[in-house]
Design a protein around this motif. Sequence first.
Motif, PDB file in Angstrom:
ATOM      1  N   ASP A   1     -53.356 -39.815  18.164  1.00 23.12           N
ATOM      2  CA  ASP A   1     -52.499 -40.541  19.104  1.00 23.12           C
ATOM      3  C   ASP A   1     -51.437 -41.338  18.359  1.00 23.12           C
ATOM      4  O   ASP A   1     -50.286 -41.419  18.809  1.00 23.12           O
ATOM      5  CB  ASP A   1     -53.346 -41.467  19.976  1.00 23.12           C
ATOM      6  N   ALA A   2     -51.819 -41.910  17.219  1.00 24.70           N
ATOM      7  CA  ALA A   2     -50.853 -42.659  16.416  1.00 24.70           C
ATOM      8  C   ALA A   2     -49.804 -41.721  15.822  1.00 24.70           C
ATOM      9  O   ALA A   2     -48.627 -42.087  15.694  1.00 24.70           O
ATOM     10  CB  ALA A   2     -51.583 -43.420  15.309  1.00 24.70           C
ATOM     11  N   ILE A   3     -50.250 -40.525  15.428  1.00 26.79           N
ATOM     12  CA  ILE A   3     -49.306 -39.534  14.893  1.00 26.79           C
ATOM     13  C   ILE A   3     -48.240 -39.209  15.935  1.00 26.79           C
ATOM     14  O   ILE A   3     -47.042 -39.163  15.642  1.00 26.79           O
ATOM     15  CB  ILE A   3     -50.057 -38.263  14.458  1.00 26.79           C
ATOM     16  N   VAL A   4     -48.679 -38.976  17.172  1.00 22.79           N
ATOM     17  CA  VAL A   4     -47.732 -38.682  18.248  1.00 22.79           C
ATOM     18  C   VAL A   4     -46.819 -39.878  18.497  1.00 22.79           C
ATOM     19  O   VAL A   4     -45.596 -39.731  18.611  1.00 22.79           O
ATOM     20  CB  VAL A   4     -48.491 -38.302  19.531  1.00 22.79           C
TER      21      VAL A   4
ATOM     22  N   GLY B   1     -55.969 -44.141   8.879  1.00 22.29           N
ATOM     23  CA  GLY B   1     -55.004 -44.344   9.961  1.00 22.29           C
ATOM     24  C   GLY B   1     -54.084 -43.150  10.137  1.00 22.29           C
ATOM     25  O   GLY B   1     -53.548 -42.927  11.225  1.00 22.29           O
ATOM     26  N   ALA B   2     -53.901 -42.381   9.053  1.00 20.80           N
ATOM     27  CA  ALA B   2     -53.046 -41.203   9.130  1.00 20.80           C
ATOM     28  C   ALA B   2     -53.697 -40.066   9.902  1.00 20.80           C
ATOM     29  O   ALA B   2     -53.043 -39.073  10.213  1.00 20.80           O
ATOM     30  CB  ALA B   2     -52.672 -40.728   7.726  1.00 20.80           C
TER      31      ALA B   2
ATOM     32  N   ASP C   1     -54.194 -41.886  -6.899  1.00 22.54           N
ATOM     33  CA  ASP C   1     -54.636 -43.273  -6.813  1.00 22.54           C
ATOM     34  C   ASP C   1     -53.817 -44.075  -5.802  1.00 22.54           C
ATOM     35  O   ASP C   1     -54.065 -45.268  -5.601  1.00 22.54           O
ATOM     36  CB  ASP C   1     -54.590 -43.936  -8.190  1.00 22.54           C
ATOM     37  N   LEU C   2     -52.841 -43.446  -5.170  1.00 22.25           N
ATOM     38  CA  LEU C   2     -52.084 -44.127  -4.129  1.00 22.25           C
ATOM     39  C   LEU C   2     -52.854 -44.178  -2.798  1.00 22.25           C
ATOM     40  O   LEU C   2     -52.500 -44.940  -1.901  1.00 22.25           O
ATOM     41  CB  LEU C   2     -50.741 -43.410  -3.888  1.00 22.25           C
ATOM     42  N   PHE C   3     -53.893 -43.361  -2.691  1.00 20.52           N
ATOM     43  CA  PHE C   3     -54.691 -43.372  -1.474  1.00 20.52           C
ATOM     44  C   PHE C   3     -55.573 -44.607  -1.433  1.00 20.52           C
ATOM     45  O   PHE C   3     -56.267 -44.919  -2.419  1.00 20.52           O
ATOM     46  CB  PHE C   3     -55.570 -42.115  -1.366  1.00 20.52           C
TER      47      PHE C   3
ATOM     48  N   ALA D   1     -53.092 -33.451  10.839  1.00 18.24           N
ATOM     49  CA  ALA D   1     -52.642 -34.718  10.252  1.00 18.24           C
ATOM     50  C   ALA D   1     -52.025 -34.536   8.877  1.00 18.24           C
ATOM     51  O   ALA D   1     -51.594 -35.520   8.260  1.00 18.24           O
ATOM     52  CB  ALA D   1     -53.817 -35.691  10.162  1.00 18.24           C
ATOM     53  N   ALA D   2     -51.954 -33.316   8.367  1.00 19.97           N
ATOM     54  CA  ALA D   2     -51.543 -33.095   6.981  1.00 19.97           C
ATOM     55  C   ALA D   2     -50.167 -33.672   6.678  1.00 19.97           C
ATOM     56  O   ALA D   2     -49.957 -34.311   5.637  1.00 19.97           O
ATOM     57  CB  ALA D   2     -51.577 -31.599   6.671  1.00 19.97           C
ATOM     58  N   THR D   3     -49.207 -33.464   7.561  1.00 21.19           N
ATOM     59  CA  THR D   3     -47.860 -33.978   7.304  1.00 21.19           C
ATOM     60  C   THR D   3     -47.855 -35.494   7.219  1.00 21.19           C
ATOM     61  O   THR D   3     -47.166 -36.091   6.369  1.00 21.19           O
ATOM     62  CB  THR D   3     -46.895 -33.516   8.411  1.00 21.19           C
ATOM     63  N   ASP D   4     -48.655 -36.145   8.071  1.00 20.39           N
ATOM     64  CA  ASP D   4     -48.698 -37.610   8.048  1.00 20.39           C
ATOM     65  C   ASP D   4     -49.406 -38.137   6.806  1.00 20.39           C
ATOM     66  O   ASP D   4     -49.081 -39.231   6.327  1.00 20.39           O
ATOM     67  CB  ASP D   4     -49.369 -38.115   9.323  1.00 20.39           C
ATOM     68  N   VAL D   5     -50.354 -37.376   6.286  1.00 21.36           N
ATOM     69  CA  VAL D   5     -50.978 -37.770   5.022  1.00 21.36           C
ATOM     70  C   VAL D   5     -49.950 -37.691   3.889  1.00 21.36           C
ATOM     71  O   VAL D   5     -49.890 -38.570   3.022  1.00 21.36           O
ATOM     72  CB  VAL D   5     -52.205 -36.886   4.722  1.00 21.36           C
ATOM     73  N   ALA D   6     -49.120 -36.644   3.907  1.00 18.35           N
ATOM     74  CA  ALA D   6     -48.052 -36.540   2.909  1.00 18.35           C
ATOM     75  C   ALA D   6     -47.056 -37.686   3.071  1.00 18.35           C
ATOM     76  O   ALA D   6     -46.582 -38.267   2.077  1.00 18.35           O
ATOM     77  CB  ALA D   6     -47.350 -35.195   3.037  1.00 18.35           C
ATOM     78  N   ASP D   7     -46.732 -38.026   4.332  1.00 18.38           N
ATOM     79  CA  ASP D   7     -45.831 -39.165   4.561  1.00 18.38           C
ATOM     80  C   ASP D   7     -46.454 -40.469   4.053  1.00 18.38           C
ATOM     81  O   ASP D   7     -45.741 -41.369   3.572  1.00 18.38           O
ATOM     82  CB  ASP D   7     -45.522 -39.284   6.056  1.00 18.38           C
ATOM     83  N   TYR D   8     -47.774 -40.589   4.186  1.00 17.41           N
ATOM     84  CA  TYR D   8     -48.491 -41.768   3.676  1.00 17.41           C
ATOM     85  C   TYR D   8     -48.186 -41.963   2.194  1.00 17.41           C
ATOM     86  O   TYR D   8     -47.874 -43.072   1.732  1.00 17.41           O
ATOM     87  CB  TYR D   8     -49.990 -41.577   3.911  1.00 17.41           C
ATOM     88  N   LEU D   9     -48.272 -40.878   1.416  1.00 17.74           N
ATOM     89  CA  LEU D   9     -47.991 -40.963  -0.015  1.00 17.74           C
ATOM     90  C   LEU D   9     -46.511 -41.227  -0.278  1.00 17.74           C
ATOM     91  O   LEU D   9     -46.153 -42.022  -1.168  1.00 17.74           O
ATOM     92  CB  LEU D   9     -48.410 -39.660  -0.703  1.00 17.74           C
ATOM     93  N   ALA D  10     -45.640 -40.555   0.474  1.00 21.01           N
ATOM     94  CA  ALA D  10     -44.201 -40.720   0.263  1.00 21.01           C
ATOM     95  C   ALA D  10     -43.766 -42.159   0.524  1.00 21.01           C
ATOM     96  O   ALA D  10     -42.897 -42.704  -0.176  1.00 21.01           O
ATOM     97  CB  ALA D  10     -43.432 -39.764   1.162  1.00 21.01           C
TER      98      ALA D  10
END
Length: 479
Positions: free
Chosen positions: A427-430, A422-423, A414-416, A365-374
Motif C-alpha cells: 500500500d505504501a508502494i502504491v 517499509g519498502a 551495509d546500507l540496508f 517490491a523490488a524496484t522500491d528496494v532498489a530505490d531504498y538504496l539509491a
Amino acid sequence: MALWGGRFEEAVSEVTQEFGASLPIDRHLYRQDIAGSKAHATMLAAQGIISEEDRDAICAGLDGIQADIDAGAFSFDINDEDIHMSIESELTRRIGEAGGRLHTGRSRNDQVATDTRLAAKALAKQLMEDNLGLRRALVEAADAAGDTILPGMTHLQHAQPVLFAHQLLAYVWMLTRDFGRLRAAFDAADASPLGAAALAGTTYPLDRQMTAEALGFSRVIENSLDAVSDRDFLLDLEYACSVMAVHLSRLSEEIVLWSSQEFGFITLSDAFSTGSSIMPQKKNPDFAELIRGKTGRVVGDLVQLLMTCKGLPLAYNKDLQEDKEGALDAAHTLDQCLTVMRGMVSTWKVNAGRMRAVMHRGHLAATDVADYLAKRGMPFREAHAVVGHLVLEAEKAGCDISELPIETFRAASDLFGDDVVGAFDLDAIVAARTTRGGTARAAVAEQRRAVEDALAADEAALAGLSAVVEMGEGTRSVL
C-alpha cells in the motif's frame, strides 16, 4: 430496361446484372437517399428548374415510398441495380412524369456520395454515443474499486502494484482518443458532394449551399472530381473503428485472464458468460473472446477499402461500389462490441481479496528496494544489480524478496537497515507514486477529475454536432 439503357440495344445478362447490383447493400441507405432527393427537388424548385407542383409531387411520393420501406411493404427488384434507381423508378411509377424530373442536374455519382456521407456521419455519431457509454461504465467501475490494488504487469509478468482504478482509467484514456478519431471521421464526412453531378458539375443553376444546409452538411466540397471520387471519410471512419476495436480487444484479453482460475481477479455475470456442452463446471468468457475475435473482422474491413481505393484514377470508378459494405459492417460490429463490453464491465464482480493474495508473488517490491538504496547514496544502476542478486536468492529459496531474512539484505549491502521492511509495504508502494499520472490515490483522484473534464467536453461536442439523418435501423448492417 435500366434507367441508363437508352444507349444500349440489349439488356445486360442475368449473371452480370446480379454481379453488378449494389442494391443488397445500399438498400440500407434508403433514408439517406430519400432525404437527399427531397433536398435536391426542393432546391430545383427554388431555382426555377422544376415547378413547385413537381416538387410537391416528388416529395409526397418519396414520403410514401419511405413509409412503405419502413413498414416492410416495399418490394425491391434486383433489376433496379441500386437503391437510387429502385426509388426513382418506383417514384416515376407512382407520380408519373414529375418523377422523371428529379434527376435533373445530378448523377448517381454525386447521389451515392451524398448518401454515403450522410450514413457515415450517422454511424460515427452512434459510435460516439456508444463510446461515451462505455467510458462512463469504466469510470463507475474505477470509482467502485476504491483502494483495491492488483499486480501491474509488463510482459505479463508481475512488475509493480497499481490501483485497479488506475488500470481501468488507462482504458478510459484509450477510448477518449478513440472518440477524437470518430469526431474527425464525422467532420471528414460532413461535406456535401451533391451538385457535382457525374464529375464536372452541371449547366443547371444549382444552389449547392442550399442542399448542403438542408441535409445538415457544414460545407460544400469545392472540387467536383474530388466530390464524387473521395472516400477518405470512410477510411477515417473504418480506421477509427479499427483502433477502437483493438483497444476493446486488449481489454477483452485482460477480462479473459482476470476471470480465469489462475487469476480470479473478477467474476463475470452469468448474463455475460456461457457454459460447456460437456463440462458442467465451466463458465466461459465467450463474449470477451468474441470481441477479441471480431477485431480482425473490423480491421479487415479497413484493409479491404484501402485496397479498393488504391490506384483508382479520377473520377468515379465502379470499384467504389465496394465502399459501403465494409463500413456498415465495421460500424455495426463495433456497435455490438461496445454494447457487450459495457454490459460486462457494469456487471462483473471484483475479487479484491484474490488480487491482494497474489501480490506477494513476483517480487513486486523490488524496484522500491532498489530505490531504498539509491536514496541512501548508492547509484541506482548499482542498486539495481544488488536487488537483482537478492531476487535470485529469493528464487533459489522459493520465496518472495520480502520474505528474505534481514541478514541476507545486510550481507548484500551495509546500507540496508531494519527499516527496509517499509519498502515491502504494498500500500505504501502504491501511495508513493504521486507524480502526475501515477498510481497513488491522490494522483488517481487528480486523473479522475481530468477524465471527467474530457467526458464533459466530449458529451458537449456530441450534443453540438450538426443535424444528421437519424441512423435508425436503416443504416445498420444486417450482414
